[in-house]
Design an enzyme around this catalytic site. Structure first.
Site, PDB file in Angstrom:
ATOM      1  N   TYR A  85       0.827  -1.199   0.000  1.00 38.59           N
ATOM      2  CA  TYR A  85       0.000   0.000   0.000  1.00 38.59           C
ATOM      3  C   TYR A  85       0.861   1.248   0.000  1.00 38.59           C
ATOM      4  CZ  TYR A  85      -3.765   3.239   0.903  1.00 38.59           C
ATOM      5  OH  TYR A  85      -4.658   4.268   0.777  1.00 38.59           O
ATOM      6  N   THR A 138     -10.047  20.150 -23.534  1.00 36.75           N
ATOM      7  CA  THR A 138     -11.357  19.931 -22.907  1.00 36.75           C
ATOM      8  C   THR A 138     -11.289  19.753 -21.385  1.00 36.75           C
ATOM      9  OG1 THR A 138     -11.096  17.606 -23.487  1.00 36.75           O
ATOM     10  CG2 THR A 138     -12.383  18.956 -25.000  1.00 36.75           C
ATOM     11  N   ASP A 228       1.504  21.174 -19.749  1.00 38.61           N
ATOM     12  CA  ASP A 228       0.795  19.937 -20.069  1.00 38.61           C
ATOM     13  C   ASP A 228       1.763  19.122 -20.918  1.00 38.61           C
ATOM     14  OD1 ASP A 228      -0.755  17.885 -21.056  1.00 38.61           O
ATOM     15  OD2 ASP A 228      -2.543  19.119 -21.332  1.00 38.61           O
ATOM     16  N   LYS A 271      -0.615   8.688 -23.129  1.00 36.64           N
ATOM     17  CA  LYS A 271      -0.187   9.154 -24.459  1.00 36.64           C
ATOM     18  C   LYS A 271       1.311   8.844 -24.617  1.00 36.64           C
ATOM     19  CE  LYS A 271      -4.353  11.189 -24.036  1.00 36.64           C
ATOM     20  NZ  LYS A 271      -4.533  12.460 -23.427  1.00 36.64           N
ATOM     21  N   ARG A 395     -13.736  17.093 -33.087  1.00 34.71           N
ATOM     22  CA  ARG A 395     -13.029  18.146 -32.366  1.00 34.71           C
ATOM     23  C   ARG A 395     -13.489  19.466 -32.969  1.00 34.71           C
ATOM     24  NH1 ARG A 395     -12.517  16.456 -27.820  1.00 34.71           N
ATOM     25  NH2 ARG A 395     -10.713  15.370 -27.071  1.00 34.71           N
ATOM     26  N   PHE A 462     -19.224  16.084 -25.509  1.00 35.54           N
ATOM     27  CA  PHE A 462     -18.833  15.263 -26.664  1.00 35.54           C
ATOM     28  C   PHE A 462     -18.759  13.782 -26.328  1.00 35.54           C
ATOM     29  CE2 PHE A 462     -14.439  14.642 -25.301  1.00 35.54           C
ATOM     30  CZ  PHE A 462     -14.259  15.712 -24.438  1.00 35.54           C
TER      31      PHE A 462
HETATM   32  C1  LIG Z   1      -5.647  13.298 -22.763  1.00 36.97           C
HETATM   33  C2  LIG Z   1      -5.226  14.639 -22.408  1.00 36.97           C
HETATM   34  C3  LIG Z   1      -5.430  15.158 -21.116  1.00 36.97           C
HETATM   35  C4  LIG Z   1      -6.246  14.427 -20.051  1.00 36.97           C
HETATM   36  O1  LIG Z   1      -5.665  13.251 -19.667  1.00 36.97           O
HETATM   37  P1  LIG Z   1      -6.506  11.912 -19.318  1.00 36.97           P
HETATM   38  O2  LIG Z   1      -5.444  10.907 -19.029  1.00 36.97           O
HETATM   39  O3  LIG Z   1      -7.366  11.573 -20.481  1.00 36.97           O
HETATM   40  O4  LIG Z   1      -7.313  12.216 -18.101  1.00 36.97           O
HETATM   41  C5  LIG Z   1      -4.919  16.415 -20.849  1.00 36.97           C
HETATM   42  N1  LIG Z   1      -4.273  17.141 -21.788  1.00 36.97           N
HETATM   43  C6  LIG Z   1      -4.076  16.679 -23.028  1.00 36.97           C
HETATM   44  C7  LIG Z   1      -3.356  17.513 -24.027  1.00 36.97           C
HETATM   45  C8  LIG Z   1      -4.550  15.419 -23.381  1.00 36.97           C
HETATM   46  O5  LIG Z   1      -4.398  14.985 -24.640  1.00 36.97           O
END
Ligand SMILES: *Cc1c(COP(=O)(O)O)cnc(C)c1O
Length: 471
Positions: A85, A138, A228, A271, A395, A462
């Site tokens: 844990y 989004t 990000d 990603k 999109r 969406f």
């Molecule tokens: C997918 C994505 C997010 C959100 O992440 P999740 O893992 O889907 O919650 C944030 N910013 C970008 C640019 C993304 O493509």
């Protein structure tokens, strides 16, 4: 870090073809459905590709999120899961990987990207403040709004113009940003929300020169920059390819240099980082880290797992290392471009230059006869599925949602249908099939009618909205 670039396949063989730097060890059968099956499935799904069942999809380009193939090493890592844990050894591997490749001091694991967005937005934004960013995303904007902030788009104008060939369409327009600072005051701006490759603009990169200049501007006003980093590795590839002085640097070195101009980052590890689930938030400020660590235990899980299993963290730590391999990133982006080139040769309107993770079809040019409030990009995603079982996503106006103040649709300049390419999953033959399907839909575009929305959820509509064919 070793800054010396290894010789990539592409360089070694000059102009000859490149190929994926992997071979296939396990396969998952897929099958194409009949036209009648597709009509039934699409109607049942309310013309929303998010509501289709994956068994009814032939080539799935809905998203590149969590849909990649893990390597044999990552699967081996799954077997090394330490499911304690607290203090799992996999957490420390993950922490080491983030520190080594992204360069931030403190790590907070989360279940996926939006978990990290939630924590960061709640920790930094006070109601009434403004969050400038290089185009909205989004979930990112929604978390900023739910924390009481107002997102302000400060991306360069070229980003809103699909055929414009600017090499760094993700750049921040520093004049727009400075005008905002002067208008609302620096104390009303908790941070800059900077995205490395801008998803909604078509996967477009930010240059190193731009982030450097942004840093200088933000230093003058004492505004932090949070990144990000979801597709920052792909951004590093474009810097290596297009920006003066980076040709001989590794992706890893470029990634680290870019991050050094920012104060922290959040990540959807689904990603770039090559896992099916996971995320993280990393910062340099120890007070902020304390605040985030207090919150993560409420919303995600203990600060050494944040909603991930130990095995998931191990696969993620290995994924981070594989993600920065130059041959990997090159083949990833080149596959997307291969599809883009096929479509361009047929003069099908797409966002250019082709970005890192997806092809974005320009639905406004596809269907000039369909008004934006009849959802051209949603219509195109539905049309492509009907033709050949290929699944993309909208999109455009549906994704943009409604203005929280007026309640009206937001009408984005970009009305796009996205075909996102999962990492290490499909072959060049699949890309040929996709290109031919897009061409077939393009050739029959004049007969196509738009859609009307018959069910609309309150948030991120969406994902679950339903449509019918407009009469
Ligand atoms: C997918 C994505 C997010 C959100 O992440 P999740 O893992 O889907 O919650 C944030 N910013 C970008 C640019 C993304 O493509």
């Amino acid at each position: 870090m070793n800054n010396k670039k290894l010789i990539t396949m592409g360089e070694q063989f000059g102009r000859r073809s490149w190929a994926e730097p992997w071979k296939i060890k396990m396969v998952e059968p897929i099958r194409i459905t009949s036209p009648q099956e597709r009509r039934d499935a699409l109607e049942k799904a309310g013309y929303n590709t998010f509501l289709l069942h994956s068994k009814d999809v032939y080539i799935d380009l809905l998203t590149d999120s969590g849909t990649g193939a893990m390597s044999d090493r990552q699967w081996a890592g799954i077997m090394l899961g330490d499911e304690a844990y607290a203090g799992s050894r996999n957490f420390f591997h993950l922490e080491e990987a983030v520190q080594k490749y992204y360069g931030y001091r403190y790590l907070v694991p989360t279940h996926q990207g939006r978990g990290a967005e939630h924590l960061l937005s709640q920790a930094l934004i006070k109601p009434g403040q403004y969050v400038p960013g290089n185009m909205y995303f989004t979930t990112t904007r929604l978390h900023q709004e739910l924390a009481g902030g107002t997102f302000v788009d400060v991306i360069i104008d070229e980003a809103h113009d699909p055929p414009n060939l600017h090499p760094f369409k993700g750049n921040v327009d520093l004049d727009k940003l400075e005008a905002l600072v002067k208008r609302v005051g620096a104390e009303s701006i908790p941070y800059i929300s900077l995205a490395g490759t801008v998803n909604m603009a078509g996967g477009q990169p930010v240059s190193m020169a731009n982030v450097k200049a942004l840093r200088a501007l933000c230093d003058r006003y004492s505004i932090p920059i949070y990144l990000d980093a979801t597709r920052m590795v792909e951004n590093a590839f474009f810097i290596q390819e297009r920006e003066e002085g980076y040709k001989d640097k590794t992706i890893a070195a470029i990634l680290q240099e870019f991050c050094s101009f920012t104060d922290g980052a959040w990540m959807s590890a689904k990603k770039d980082n090559l896992v099916n689930i996971g995320g993280w938030l990393a910062v340099n400020d120890s007070d902020l880290f304390d605040a985030l660590r207090n919150m993560v235990v409420i919303y995600e899980g203990l600060h050494t797992y944040g909603g991930m299993a130990g095995r998931d963290m191990e696969a993620l730590a290995i994924g981070i290392t594989e993600a920065v391999d130059d041959d990997h990133v090159r083949s990833r982006v080149e596959q997307v471009r291969y599809l883009g080139n096929l479509l361009t040769n047929w003069e099908i309107p797409i966002v250019k230059p082709v970005g890192g993770h997806a092809i974005f079809l320009d639905a406004k040019s596809f269907y000039p006869h369909i008004p934006q409030d009849q959802f051209p990009a949603q219509t195109l995603a539905a049309g492509l599925y009907l033709d050949s079982g290929i699944r993309g996503m909208e999109r455009g106006i549906v994704s943009a949602g409604r203005d929280p103040k007026t309640g009206d649709h937001r009408y984005p300049a970009l009305e796009l249908t996205r075909l996102a390419i999962p990492r290490r999953v499909y072959t060049q033959a699949h890309m040929d099939v996709v290109a031919e399907a897009v061409k077939a839909v393009y050739d029959s575009r004049e007969q196509t009618k738009g859609l009307k929305m018959v069910y609309e959820p309150k948030y991120l509509r969406f994902f679950q909205a339903r449509f019918e064919r407009a009469s």
